[in-house]
Scaffold this active site. Sequence first.
Site, PDB file in Angstrom:
ATOM      1  N   SER A 124      41.570  65.861  99.401  1.00 26.82           N
ATOM      2  CA  SER A 124      42.144  64.632  99.957  1.00 26.82           C
ATOM      3  C   SER A 124      41.091  63.634 100.434  1.00 26.82           C
ATOM      4  O   SER A 124      40.035  64.009 100.958  1.00 26.82           O
ATOM      5  CB  SER A 124      43.023  65.026 101.149  1.00 26.82           C
ATOM      6  N   GLU A 126      41.393  62.161 103.037  1.00 24.34           N
ATOM      7  CA  GLU A 126      41.276  62.375 104.487  1.00 24.34           C
ATOM      8  C   GLU A 126      39.961  63.073 104.839  1.00 24.34           C
ATOM      9  O   GLU A 126      39.525  63.046 105.988  1.00 24.34           O
ATOM     10  CB  GLU A 126      42.451  63.214 104.994  1.00 24.34           C
ATOM     11  N   TYR A 148      43.847  68.524 109.841  1.00 23.82           N
ATOM     12  CA  TYR A 148      44.198  68.537 108.409  1.00 23.82           C
ATOM     13  C   TYR A 148      42.971  68.206 107.557  1.00 23.82           C
ATOM     14  O   TYR A 148      42.650  68.913 106.596  1.00 23.82           O
ATOM     15  CB  TYR A 148      45.322  67.523 108.139  1.00 23.82           C
TER      16      TYR A 148
HETATM   17  P1  NDP Z   1      54.278  67.893 100.199  1.00 22.01           P
HETATM   18  O1  NDP Z   1      54.183  67.988 101.671  1.00 22.01           O
HETATM   19  O2  NDP Z   1      55.351  67.063  99.582  1.00 22.01           O
HETATM   20  O3  NDP Z   1      54.424  69.385  99.593  1.00 22.01           O
HETATM   21  C1  NDP Z   1      53.771  70.481 100.163  1.00 22.01           C
HETATM   22  C2  NDP Z   1      54.253  71.745  99.477  1.00 22.01           C
HETATM   23  O4  NDP Z   1      53.564  72.870 100.029  1.00 22.01           O
HETATM   24  C3  NDP Z   1      55.739  72.032  99.630  1.00 22.01           C
HETATM   25  O5  NDP Z   1      56.246  72.491  98.383  1.00 22.01           O
HETATM   26  C4  NDP Z   1      55.771  73.157 100.660  1.00 22.01           C
HETATM   27  O6  NDP Z   1      56.877  74.016 100.545  1.00 22.01           O
HETATM   28  C5  NDP Z   1      54.509  73.907 100.243  1.00 22.01           C
HETATM   29  N1  NDP Z   1      54.020  74.831 101.286  1.00 22.01           N
HETATM   30  C6  NDP Z   1      53.674  74.515 102.557  1.00 22.01           C
HETATM   31  N2  NDP Z   1      53.271  75.605 103.200  1.00 22.01           N
HETATM   32  C7  NDP Z   1      53.356  76.642 102.332  1.00 22.01           C
HETATM   33  C8  NDP Z   1      53.086  78.041 102.414  1.00 22.01           C
HETATM   34  N3  NDP Z   1      52.651  78.605 103.543  1.00 22.01           N
HETATM   35  N4  NDP Z   1      53.260  78.810 101.324  1.00 22.01           N
HETATM   36  C9  NDP Z   1      53.731  78.261 100.175  1.00 22.01           C
HETATM   37  N5  NDP Z   1      54.014  76.952 100.040  1.00 22.01           N
HETATM   38  C10 NDP Z   1      53.832  76.154 101.106  1.00 22.01           C
HETATM   39  O7  NDP Z   1      52.842  67.426  99.662  1.00 22.01           O
HETATM   40  P2  NDP Z   1      52.452  66.481  98.411  1.00 22.01           P
HETATM   41  O8  NDP Z   1      53.220  66.899  97.225  1.00 22.01           O
HETATM   42  O9  NDP Z   1      52.454  65.068  98.841  1.00 22.01           O
HETATM   43  O10 NDP Z   1      50.916  66.866  98.235  1.00 22.01           O
HETATM   44  C11 NDP Z   1      50.534  67.968  97.442  1.00 22.01           C
HETATM   45  C12 NDP Z   1      49.148  68.438  97.850  1.00 22.01           C
HETATM   46  O11 NDP Z   1      48.214  67.392  97.668  1.00 22.01           O
HETATM   47  C13 NDP Z   1      49.006  68.862  99.313  1.00 22.01           C
HETATM   48  O12 NDP Z   1      48.075  69.917  99.358  1.00 22.01           O
HETATM   49  C14 NDP Z   1      48.439  67.624  99.995  1.00 22.01           C
HETATM   50  O13 NDP Z   1      47.719  67.999 101.150  1.00 22.01           O
HETATM   51  C15 NDP Z   1      47.534  67.114  98.896  1.00 22.01           C
HETATM   52  N6  NDP Z   1      47.295  65.680  98.897  1.00 22.01           N
HETATM   53  C16 NDP Z   1      48.354  64.820  98.853  1.00 22.01           C
HETATM   54  C17 NDP Z   1      48.147  63.470  98.772  1.00 22.01           C
HETATM   55  C18 NDP Z   1      49.284  62.498  98.737  1.00 22.01           C
HETATM   56  O14 NDP Z   1      49.036  61.309  98.979  1.00 22.01           O
HETATM   57  N7  NDP Z   1      50.501  62.928  98.432  1.00 22.01           N
HETATM   58  C19 NDP Z   1      46.772  62.918  98.711  1.00 22.01           C
HETATM   59  C20 NDP Z   1      45.736  63.935  98.753  1.00 22.01           C
HETATM   60  C21 NDP Z   1      46.006  65.261  98.825  1.00 22.01           C
HETATM   61  P3  NDP Z   1      58.263  73.762 101.355  1.00 22.01           P
HETATM   62  O15 NDP Z   1      59.092  72.903 100.437  1.00 22.01           O
HETATM   63  O16 NDP Z   1      58.793  75.139 101.512  1.00 22.01           O
HETATM   64  O17 NDP Z   1      57.923  73.081 102.644  1.00 22.01           O
HETATM   65  P1  GDR Z   2      48.143  59.858 105.616  1.00 25.55           P
HETATM   66  O1  GDR Z   2      49.603  59.289 105.245  1.00 25.55           O
HETATM   67  O2  GDR Z   2      48.027  60.271 107.026  1.00 25.55           O
HETATM   68  O3  GDR Z   2      47.155  58.862 105.094  1.00 25.55           O
HETATM   69  O4  GDR Z   2      48.099  61.203 104.753  1.00 25.55           O
HETATM   70  P2  GDR Z   2      50.755  58.662 106.165  1.00 25.55           P
HETATM   71  O5  GDR Z   2      51.673  57.983 105.227  1.00 25.55           O
HETATM   72  O6  GDR Z   2      51.320  59.664 107.096  1.00 25.55           O
HETATM   73  O7  GDR Z   2      49.947  57.592 107.068  1.00 25.55           O
HETATM   74  C1  GDR Z   2      49.255  56.502 106.495  1.00 25.55           C
HETATM   75  C2  GDR Z   2      48.824  55.529 107.588  1.00 25.55           C
HETATM   76  O8  GDR Z   2      49.977  54.894 108.140  1.00 25.55           O
HETATM   77  C3  GDR Z   2      49.836  54.848 109.555  1.00 25.55           C
HETATM   78  N1  GDR Z   2      51.160  54.765 110.176  1.00 25.55           N
HETATM   79  C4  GDR Z   2      52.126  55.702 110.109  1.00 25.55           C
HETATM   80  N2  GDR Z   2      52.167  56.892 109.465  1.00 25.55           N
HETATM   81  C5  GDR Z   2      53.312  57.623 109.566  1.00 25.55           C
HETATM   82  N3  GDR Z   2      53.398  58.790 108.903  1.00 25.55           N
HETATM   83  N4  GDR Z   2      54.378  57.203 110.304  1.00 25.55           N
HETATM   84  C6  GDR Z   2      54.372  56.018 110.985  1.00 25.55           C
HETATM   85  O9  GDR Z   2      55.340  55.663 111.649  1.00 25.55           O
HETATM   86  C7  GDR Z   2      53.180  55.226 110.878  1.00 25.55           C
HETATM   87  N5  GDR Z   2      52.823  54.004 111.372  1.00 25.55           N
HETATM   88  C8  GDR Z   2      51.603  53.761 110.949  1.00 25.55           C
HETATM   89  C9  GDR Z   2      49.099  56.133 109.892  1.00 25.55           C
HETATM   90  O10 GDR Z   2      48.527  56.047 111.202  1.00 25.55           O
HETATM   91  C10 GDR Z   2      48.077  56.189 108.761  1.00 25.55           C
HETATM   92  O11 GDR Z   2      46.957  55.427 109.094  1.00 25.55           O
HETATM   93  C11 GDR Z   2      48.659  61.271 103.445  1.00 25.55           C
HETATM   94  C12 GDR Z   2      49.162  62.714 103.246  1.00 25.55           C
HETATM   95  O12 GDR Z   2      49.853  62.784 102.027  1.00 25.55           O
HETATM   96  C13 GDR Z   2      48.004  63.683 103.218  1.00 25.55           C
HETATM   97  O13 GDR Z   2      48.483  64.982 102.872  1.00 25.55           O
HETATM   98  C14 GDR Z   2      46.993  63.206 102.168  1.00 25.55           C
HETATM   99  O14 GDR Z   2      45.892  64.069 102.100  1.00 25.55           O
HETATM  100  C15 GDR Z   2      46.545  61.785 102.483  1.00 25.55           C
HETATM  101  O15 GDR Z   2      47.677  60.936 102.483  1.00 25.55           O
HETATM  102  C16 GDR Z   2      45.561  61.250 101.452  1.00 25.55           C
END
Ligand code: NDP
Ligand code: GDR
Length: 327
Positions: A124, A126, A148
């Site tokens: 990520s 992050e 995280y």
């Molecule tokens: P989601 O939160 O939508 O999905 C997370 C998944 O992980 C769910 O299917 C959840 O299952 C599963 N999970 C959580 N804990 C466990 C566990 N203990 N054992 C098995 N499965 C588990 O995430 P995204 O699809 O958005 O992201 C996918 C991956 O990419 C994550 O690792 C995230 O950190 C990373 N990532 C995401 C980004 C983004 O912008 N979306 C950017 C960069 C990285 P359940 O449905 O049961 O909760």
């Molecule tokens: P992020 O995504 O933390 O970048 O992680 P999120 O959408 O939660 O926040 C993005 C930015 O928006 C600001 N923000 C808020 N965020 C949330 N969730 N709710 C609010 O009400 C709000 N108001 C302002 C946050 O402070 C932040 O700056 C996502 C996740 O998918 C991670 O798992 C992944 O690794 C990173 O993107 C890349």
Amino acid sequence: MTRKVLITGVTGQDGACLAQFLLEKGYEVHGMVRHSSSANLERIEKLRDRIELHQADLLDQLSIITTIQKVRPHEVYNFAAQSFVPTSWSQPLLTGEFTALGVTRMLEAIRLIDPSIRFYQASSSEMFGNVREEPQNEQTPFWPRSPYGVAKVYGHWITVNYRESYDIFACSGIMFNHESPLRGMEFVSRKVTDAVARIKLGLQDKLVLGNLDAMRDWGYAGDYIEAAWLMLQQDRPDDYVVATGIKHSVRDLVELAFGHAGLDCRDHVESDQKLFRPAEVNTLCGDASKARRVLGWAPKVSFAELIRMMVDADLERVRREKAARQP
Ligand code: NDP
Ligand code: GDR
């Protein structure tokens, strides 16, 4: 020969998106799901009869070994994680177990069963946190700002380490924020587009957000999962930044989403300090030129198209739900 894939986190946004993409490519798709008292299969509902699900948990080494032994996949995509940044402050140890040590459990299973299995780790942006330079590329030093982010740094380096120690084809995709209509409701993009739909249809009046000044490089999940797949199709494993190279503030996102529905955000949106994070990542913007050069990858959907797509999908869903509730 049909290629077999195992996707962890298949019930999440990226897992569901990748499952659909790989089914279209002719893969035999297996998904890892954790046990829950009520199944959370909404995102893969339409694919259920074409995916085989296996119960296993990132916390449980034996269940991972058993699953990989049974499926014998060619490729494993590790999307499972505790992925919501604010929760990582309230549950830092659990986040470390899932998001950091969970990666080692996956890699250990591959090392034991078949080190020729190709492995993708969902790293990520992050990890860059308090950014050292802009834009961020594969060489930019990490400075994570949340439990995280710290856990993802561990996941990234253990992936690199298993590649270097055991010659496993392990790739780390350093992905910047990517969204879609399947995005979880608590992430800011979806929180906004859902609220826009509910306000437009008279079900809600206010939307309370945290820091409106934070800047992110937002892309479309459908484009990003293709980059993950491309990484595992190369001759050699490597790490890649995946990003659009364009950043916007949360405020820009809000204005665009409300504007698309014909609403004025100033009438509805408030910012509350309670939703600010203990340590914020103020700005992120990625340089994906390596992915462009080596993988031939480029994002196709723009920020404005993405937000409009999400608002339209939420308007349609909320309209359907509202109609279903009416007598
Ligand atoms: P989601 O939160 O939508 O999905 C997370 C998944 O992980 C769910 O299917 C959840 O299952 C599963 N999970 C959580 N804990 C466990 C566990 N203990 N054992 C098995 N499965 C588990 O995430 P995204 O699809 O958005 O992201 C996918 C991956 O990419 C994550 O690792 C995230 O950190 C990373 N990532 C995401 C980004 C983004 O912008 N979306 C950017 C960069 C990285 P359940 O449905 O049961 O909760
Ligand atoms: P992020 O995504 O933390 O970048 O992680 P999120 O959408 O939660 O926040 C993005 C930015 O928006 C600001 N923000 C808020 N965020 C949330 N969730 N709710 C609010 O009400 C709000 N108001 C302002 C946050 O402070 C932040 O700056 C996502 C996740 O998918 C991670 O798992 C992944 O690794 C990173 O993107 C890349």
